[in-house]
Structures are given as C-alpha cells and as structure tokens.
Design an enzyme around this catalytic site. Structure first.
Site, short mmCIF file in Angstrom:
data_model
loop_
_atom_site.label_atom_id
_atom_site.label_comp_id
_atom_site.label_asym_id
_atom_site.label_seq_id
_atom_site.Cartn_x
_atom_site.Cartn_y
_atom_site.Cartn_z
N ALA A 50 24.37 59.81 16.56
CA ALA A 50 24.59 58.96 17.74
C ALA A 50 24.73 59.76 19.03
O ALA A 50 25.04 59.19 20.06
CB ALA A 50 25.82 58.10 17.53
N ASN A 51 24.51 61.08 18.96
CA ASN A 51 24.67 61.87 20.18
C ASN A 51 23.47 61.79 21.11
O ASN A 51 23.56 62.14 22.28
CB ASN A 51 24.94 63.34 19.83
CG ASN A 51 23.82 63.95 19.03
OD1 ASN A 51 23.68 63.66 17.85
ND2 ASN A 51 23.00 64.76 19.65
N THR A 52 22.35 61.31 20.61
CA THR A 52 21.15 61.27 21.44
C THR A 52 20.20 60.18 20.93
O THR A 52 20.45 59.57 19.90
CB THR A 52 20.45 62.65 21.43
OG1 THR A 52 19.34 62.63 22.34
CG2 THR A 52 19.92 63.00 20.05
N GLY A 53 19.12 59.97 21.68
CA GLY A 53 18.03 59.11 21.22
C GLY A 53 18.42 57.67 20.90
O GLY A 53 19.28 57.08 21.55
N ILE A 54 17.77 57.16 19.87
CA ILE A 54 17.95 55.76 19.46
C ILE A 54 19.39 55.52 19.02
O ILE A 54 19.99 54.48 19.33
CB ILE A 54 16.97 55.43 18.31
CG1 ILE A 54 15.52 55.62 18.79
CG2 ILE A 54 17.18 54.02 17.80
CD1 ILE A 54 14.48 55.60 17.65
N GLY A 55 19.97 56.50 18.34
CA GLY A 55 21.34 56.37 17.84
C GLY A 55 22.35 56.20 18.96
O GLY A 55 23.25 55.38 18.88
N SER A 178 10.64 54.04 9.16
CA SER A 178 9.53 54.20 10.10
C SER A 178 8.26 53.59 9.51
O SER A 178 8.09 53.53 8.29
CB SER A 178 9.30 55.67 10.39
OG SER A 178 8.08 55.84 11.09
N TYR A 203 7.98 63.82 5.27
CA TYR A 203 8.57 62.90 6.26
C TYR A 203 8.23 61.46 5.89
O TYR A 203 9.11 60.59 5.84
CB TYR A 203 8.07 63.23 7.67
CG TYR A 203 8.71 62.35 8.73
CD1 TYR A 203 9.98 62.66 9.24
CD2 TYR A 203 8.08 61.21 9.21
CE1 TYR A 203 10.59 61.85 10.20
CE2 TYR A 203 8.67 60.40 10.16
CZ TYR A 203 9.93 60.72 10.66
OH TYR A 203 10.52 59.90 11.59
N1 LIG Z 1 11.23 58.29 17.87
C1 LIG Z 1 10.34 57.63 17.17
O1 LIG Z 1 9.23 57.37 17.61
C2 LIG Z 1 10.69 57.12 15.78
C3 LIG Z 1 9.74 56.37 15.08
C4 LIG Z 1 10.05 55.91 13.81
C5 LIG Z 1 11.31 56.19 13.26
N2 LIG Z 1 12.21 56.94 13.95
C6 LIG Z 1 13.53 57.20 13.32
O2 LIG Z 1 14.57 56.86 14.20
C7 LIG Z 1 15.74 57.63 13.89
C8 LIG Z 1 16.34 58.19 15.17
O3 LIG Z 1 15.40 59.08 15.71
P1 LIG Z 1 15.29 59.44 17.25
O4 LIG Z 1 13.89 59.17 17.65
O5 LIG Z 1 16.38 58.84 18.05
O6 LIG Z 1 15.43 61.03 17.14
P2 LIG Z 1 16.37 62.10 17.88
O7 LIG Z 1 16.46 61.78 19.32
O8 LIG Z 1 15.85 63.41 17.46
O9 LIG Z 1 17.79 61.85 17.21
C9 LIG Z 1 18.02 62.15 15.87
C10 LIG Z 1 19.50 62.21 15.60
O10 LIG Z 1 19.70 62.63 14.25
C11 LIG Z 1 20.58 63.72 14.26
N3 LIG Z 1 20.41 64.66 13.17
C12 LIG Z 1 19.33 65.44 12.90
N4 LIG Z 1 19.59 66.23 11.86
C13 LIG Z 1 20.86 65.97 11.46
C14 LIG Z 1 21.72 66.47 10.46
N5 LIG Z 1 21.34 67.46 9.65
N6 LIG Z 1 22.96 65.94 10.35
C15 LIG Z 1 23.37 64.98 11.17
N7 LIG Z 1 22.62 64.47 12.15
C16 LIG Z 1 21.38 64.96 12.29
C17 LIG Z 1 20.32 64.44 15.58
O11 LIG Z 1 21.39 65.30 15.91
P3 LIG Z 1 21.12 66.62 16.85
O12 LIG Z 1 20.97 66.14 18.25
O13 LIG Z 1 22.34 67.46 16.63
O14 LIG Z 1 19.86 67.27 16.33
C18 LIG Z 1 20.21 63.24 16.49
O15 LIG Z 1 21.47 62.76 16.83
C19 LIG Z 1 15.29 58.68 12.89
O16 LIG Z 1 15.71 58.29 11.59
C20 LIG Z 1 13.78 58.65 12.99
O17 LIG Z 1 13.16 59.01 11.78
C21 LIG Z 1 11.92 57.39 15.20
#
Ligand SMILES: NC(=O)c1ccc[n+]([C@@H]2O[C@H](COP(=O)([O-])OP(=O)(O)OC[C@H]3O[C@@H](n4cnc5c(N)ncnc54)[C@H](OP(=O)(O)O)[C@@H]3O)[C@@H](O)[C@H]2O)c1
Ligand SMILES: *[C@@H]1O[C@H](CO)[C@@H](O)[C@H](O)[C@H]1NC(C)=O
Length: 325
Positions: A50-55, A178, A203
């Site tokens: 939840a620190n960045t992105g969608i979370g 996804s 993935y």
């Molecule tokens: N973006 C897209 O287009 C898309 C499309 C389909 C599905 N998704 C899914 O949506 C979800 C969120 O993705 P997002 O796009 O928001 O990506 P993101 O911005 O990269 O955020 C991912 C989050 O997961 C955390 N994370 C990664 N590795 C971790 C670990 N070992 N332990 C705990 N936390 C960890 C990251 O923490 P750090 O900041 O510390 O790395 C970050 O908070 C993911 O499950 C992704 O597969 C995304």
C-alpha cells in the site's frame, strides 16, 4: 505525383488519429468507477503493497470511508510516507503501517501473528502487492521468488488470517490478479518453476494462481459470510514498470500516458469489491472495470484449483491446524 503521395500520407495520418481518438473515447466510457458512497466506519482493512501504486490509492479510498486501514509494506520508510499522505488527505488518523515482506514466509507469519494479537476484527483483506521483472532466484524459503511474492506468500497470508475474517463476517477477501492470467500455461508439477522458467510465463502463472486460489477459497468458505473475489485492475501507469527496460519505457511513455489508467482509476475495482453493496454475498467471481467478467477456462477449472491449493499448502508448509477453515 507529389500530391498523390502527400494526400495518401495525409489520409493515413487522419486515419491513425481517428483510431487513436476512438480508442480514447471508448476507454473513457468503459473505465469502471466504484459509485458506492458507503461508509465503513468501525471496520478494519489490510491492504498489502500500500505504499505506492494501486495499493496506495485503494488504502486512500478505504481510509476516506472511515475504516481503520493497515498498510502492509516491506519498506517501512516508504510505508510511513504513504501513511502520512493518506492521513493528511482523508483526516482519518486510524491508518498505520506494519512490516510485511512477501519474499520471506517468516515475515508473513510474523505479520499475521501480530495482526491476530492486536486486532479484534478484520473485515477487508486486499492482496494487492505484486511484482514483475524480478530475476529468477530462489527465496530463503526455497521458492521461486516471483511465484513467492505474487502467489505463495499471499496464499499463506490469507490462510493465516482466515479465522479472524470469519469471526468478523460478513467480510471480504480480494485478490488483485491480471488479464495476463489468460496466457498462463500452468503445469502443476512446475508450480514452483523448478523444471523450466521464463519470466513472463511465471508472472502469468502467478496471476492465474491468484484466481484459482480465490475460487477454491470461495468454495471452502461457502456459507461463512466471507467472500473471496479476484480482479484485473486494468492497464495502470504505476511503479510496476520500474524494473523494465528504461529505453523501452521512454519510447512508450507518451502512449502509456494517453491510454493507461492512473492509479486512482486502477484502484476502482479493488474498492468496489471491498465496499460495494452490489457485491454483498457475491463470491468466487472475477471482475474488471467494476463488472463481473469471465476469466480464462483454466481459471474456472475446479480440479486445477484444488491441485494448486494442495501443492501450495505443501510448499509453504501450512498445516491444517494453522488454518481455521
Ligand atoms: N499496473 C498494471 O498495469 C497492472 C495490471 C494488472 C495487474 N496489476 C497488479 O496490481 C497489483 C498492484 O500493482 P501496481 O501496478 O500498483 O504496482 P506497484 O506500483 O509496483 O506496487 C506494487 C506494490 O507491491 C509491493 N511489493 C513488491 N514486492 C513486495 C514484497 N516482496 N513484499 C511486500 N510488498 C511487495 C511494492 O512495494 P515496494 O514499493 O517496496 O516495491 C508495492 O507497494 C499487483 O498485484 C499487479 O500484479 C497491475
Ligand atoms: C504472458 O502474457 C503476456 C501478456 O502480458 C504475453 O505477451 C506473453 O507472451 C505471455 N507469456 C507466455 C510465455 O506465454
């Protein structure tokens, strides 16, 4: 001759522009938005990654609706940063960060133990954290790293928290999967990618496993008041691209900007599944753009789901006593 060439060229440009505008208009009308105004005061939610992105945007929305929100992050500094921002925007002070590193099953167990010791209830669990672009290495638990972060660790976490979710029913579990799960060719005897490995296939398989786990758990939790659903957030311009080739991203960026969702839009389906009245009691389904939609045939395969569940139990070392199903 020159005119003919120029006219031809102009027509092509106009056609491409028309298609680009058409796609943009189509996206404008099909992007799902959670229209529910429901408040969730008194409820507790966990959002992983939840620190960045969608979370982060998912946590922001849930905090804005009055819930106590626990940001489960591997980097506490980045987590604190997001926490401060969420409190400043929502004026909800019940937002906090706790350490969860999915690359370590010990960290998952410690996080769950801490939650069970400190929380009276858990109403919403959003398994959002995920990673792409990781190198093919083994975790300290001997599991393939990408599969562990995206599938095995969220699986273990969910199993360890299921008892508390049941106690707090009606409650909701959400798995962020996804669309790429459709390209997965999951081999049960290669779930941990020991026989062969390609990054995109791992993935894709991890995201298929998310749906299979959600569906299997939905069946196991039938009539308990705990619902489990999975989703595709859309193509979202988040930090997930950080590990990818930089030149690639620079060239694609203008197009990505134009056609990808921002993170607030990307969080809508997660929020919808977490709060909306419309999905009260709905379980074992897959959503995109705040609408139920059909996942791949493999994702609906009950036999495969059962096998993935059992193999995952073995690989994470989960005993039946640790899980209150
Ligand atoms: N973006 C897209 O287009 C898309 C499309 C389909 C599905 N998704 C899914 O949506 C979800 C969120 O993705 P997002 O796009 O928001 O990506 P993101 O911005 O990269 O955020 C991912 C989050 O997961 C955390 N994370 C990664 N590795 C971790 C670990 N070992 N332990 C705990 N936390 C960890 C990251 O923490 P750090 O900041 O510390 O790395 C970050 O908070 C993911 O499950 C992704 O597969 C995304
Ligand atoms: C995984 O999905 C992507 C779509 O994002 C696709 O391009 C790729 O070919 C798939 N991987 C494999 C090995 O099928």
């Amino acid at each position: 001759m020159a005119c003919m060439f120029n006219c031809f060229f102009t027509w092509w440009i106009l056609l491409i522009l028309a298609v680009m505008i058409g796609v943009k208009i189509y996206l404008f009308f099909t992007t799902g938005v959670c229209n529910s105004a429901r408040r969730i005061d008194g409820k507790t939610a966990i959002v992983t990654g939840a620190n960045t992105g969608i979370g982060k945007e998912t946590a922001m929305d849930l905090a804005g609706r009055g819930a106590k929100v626990i940001l489960a992050c591997r980097d506490l500094d980045k987590g604190e940063q997001a926490c401060k921002e969420i409190i400043a925007v929502t004026h909800n002070k019940q937002v906090e960060v706790r350490k969860l590193d999915l690359s370590s099953l010990e960290s998952v167990r410690n996080f769950a133990k801490n939650i069970l010791e400190t929380e009276e209830r858990l109403d919403i669990l959003v398994n959002n954290a995920g990673a792409g672009g990781l190198r093919n290495v083994k975790s300290s638990d001997g599991l393939q790293m990408l599969m562990q972060v995206n599938h095995f660790a969220p699986f273990l976490l969910t199993c360890l928290l299921v008892g508390l979710l049941k106690k707090s029913a009606p409650s909701r579990i959400i798995m962020v999967s996804s669309l790429v799960h459709k390209y997965a060719k999951l081999e049960i005897d290669n779930l941990n990618f020991e026989k062969w490995f390609t990054h995109t296939q791992a993935y894709n398989c991890s995201k298929l496993a998310n749906i299979l786990v959600a569906n299997e758990l939905a069946r196991k939790l039938k009539d308990t008041g705990v619902t489990v659903n999975s989703l595709h957030p859309g193509a979202v311009l988040s930090d997930i691209w950080r590990h990818w080739d930089k030149t690639y991203i620079t060239v694609l960026k203008p197009i990505i900007r134009l056609y990808f969702k921002d993170c607030v839009e990307g969080a809508q389906t997660s929020v919808y599944l977490a709060v909306s009245e419309e999905v009260e009691g709905v379980t074992g389904k897959y959503f995109s753009d705040c609408k139920e939609t059909k996942p791949s045939k493999d994702a609906l395969d009950e036999g495969l789901a059962k096998k993935v569940w059992e193999r995952s139990e073995e690989l994470v070392g989960l005993t039946p006593e640790q899980m209150d199903l």
